[in-house]
Design a protein around this motif. Structure first.
Motif, PDB file in Angstrom:
ATOM      1  N   LEU A 136      11.320  10.787 -49.256  1.00  0.00           N
ATOM      2  CA  LEU A 136      12.215  11.722 -49.943  1.00  0.00           C
ATOM      3  C   LEU A 136      13.098  10.967 -50.924  1.00  0.00           C
ATOM      4  O   LEU A 136      13.555   9.860 -50.635  1.00  0.00           O
ATOM      5  N   ALA A 137      13.358  11.566 -52.056  1.00  0.00           N
ATOM      6  CA  ALA A 137      14.191  10.944 -53.081  1.00  0.00           C
ATOM      7  C   ALA A 137      15.666  11.278 -52.901  1.00  0.00           C
ATOM      8  O   ALA A 137      16.519  10.645 -53.513  1.00  0.00           O
ATOM      9  N   LYS A 138      15.938  12.292 -52.094  1.00  0.00           N
ATOM     10  CA  LYS A 138      17.323  12.659 -51.841  1.00  0.00           C
ATOM     11  C   LYS A 138      17.456  13.153 -50.411  1.00  0.00           C
ATOM     12  O   LYS A 138      16.473  13.287 -49.686  1.00  0.00           O
ATOM     13  N   SER A 139      18.655  13.426 -50.034  1.00  0.00           N
ATOM     14  CA  SER A 139      18.967  13.838 -48.672  1.00  0.00           C
ATOM     15  C   SER A 139      18.299  15.164 -48.311  1.00  0.00           C
ATOM     16  O   SER A 139      18.231  16.058 -49.161  1.00  0.00           O
ATOM     17  N   PRO A 140      17.802  15.323 -47.074  1.00  0.00           N
ATOM     18  CA  PRO A 140      17.126  16.568 -46.686  1.00  0.00           C
ATOM     19  C   PRO A 140      17.994  17.817 -46.832  1.00  0.00           C
ATOM     20  O   PRO A 140      17.476  18.891 -47.127  1.00  0.00           O
ATOM     21  N   GLU A 141      19.291  17.677 -46.669  1.00  0.00           N
ATOM     22  CA  GLU A 141      20.157  18.851 -46.845  1.00  0.00           C
ATOM     23  C   GLU A 141      20.270  19.268 -48.305  1.00  0.00           C
ATOM     24  O   GLU A 141      20.695  20.379 -48.609  1.00  0.00           O
ATOM     25  N   ASP A 142      19.852  18.379 -49.208  1.00  0.00           N
ATOM     26  CA  ASP A 142      19.881  18.681 -50.639  1.00  0.00           C
ATOM     27  C   ASP A 142      18.527  19.142 -51.180  1.00  0.00           C
ATOM     28  O   ASP A 142      18.350  19.289 -52.393  1.00  0.00           O
TER      29      ASP A 142
END
Length: 164
Positions: free
Chosen positions: A67-73
Motif C-alpha cells: 500500500l502507498a498510504k495508510s489503510p484508513e486513507d
C-alpha cells in the motif's frame, strides 16, 4: 449497474496488502495465486492501483506491491475509480429532443427528472463506498471469518512476502 471483476480483485488485493509488515511486499503473481486468478489480469489491476497512488511497486528480484498510504486513507470508492474510472454510470442522451413530440432545446435547459434521479442514486452509491475504508473491511473480515482461516491466510502471506 455492474462493477467489473477487476474492482473485486483490486479490493481483495488491497485488503491483503494491508496486512503486510512495513518492510515487506507481495508480488502480483502471489496475489493472483492466493485467489487462483490469472496473474496477468491481477497485475493489470495492481498497476491501475499504483497509477492511482493506492499501491506502490518495487521492481526487481525483491520487487512487489504494498500500500502507498495508510489503510484508513483508502476507501472502496478510491479503488473503484482506480479500476473503472470516474465516469457517471448513467449518461442522459436527451431523447426528449427526439421524435414527433420532441421538446425544444430551450425546454431542456434543466436535467430531465430521470437524469436527476439517476444522479441522486449514483451520488448515494459513491458516498457509501467513499465512507468504507480498508480498516472497516478488516474489522468486518475479523468478525465474519473463522480464526483458523485467518491464521492460514496470515501464514501464507508471511511465507510469500518479500523483503524490500
Amino acid at each position: 449497474m455492474q462493477i467489473s471483476k477487476g474492482v473485486e480483485w483490486a479490493c481483495h488485493a488491497a485488503a491483503i496488502l494491508m496486512s503486510l509488515p512495513k518492510d515487506r511486499a507481495l508480488r502480483a503473481d502471489s496475489l493472483a495465486r492466493y485467489y487462483d486468478l490469472p496473474s496477468a489480469y491481477m497485475a493489470k489491476q495492481l498497476q491501475a492501483l499504483s497509477k492511482a497512488g493506492i499501491t506502490q511497486s518495487t521492481r526487481g528480484a525483491r520487487g512487489g506491491y504494498r500500500l502507498a498510504k495508510s489503510p484508513e486513507d483508502i476507501n472502496l470508492w478510491d479503488i473503484t475509480t482506480a479500476i473503472e474510472g470516474n465516469k457517471p454510470v448513467f449518461r442522459c442522451t436527451e431523447i426528449r429532443q427526439n421524435g414527433p413530440c420532441r421538446f425544444d432545446k430551450n425546454s431542456c435547459k434543466k436535467a430531465c427528472p430521470i437524469a436527476k434521479s439517476f444522479a441522486l442514486a449514483e451520488k448515494a452509491f459513491r458516498d457509501t463506498l467513499a465512507n468504507i475504508n480498508l480498516i472497516d473491511i478488516a474489522i468486518i473480515f475479523a468478525q465474519d471469518t473463522h480464526e483458523e482461516d485467518i491464521l492460514k491466510g496470515s501464514a501464507w502471506i508471511q511465507k510469500e512476502a518479500v523483503p524490500l
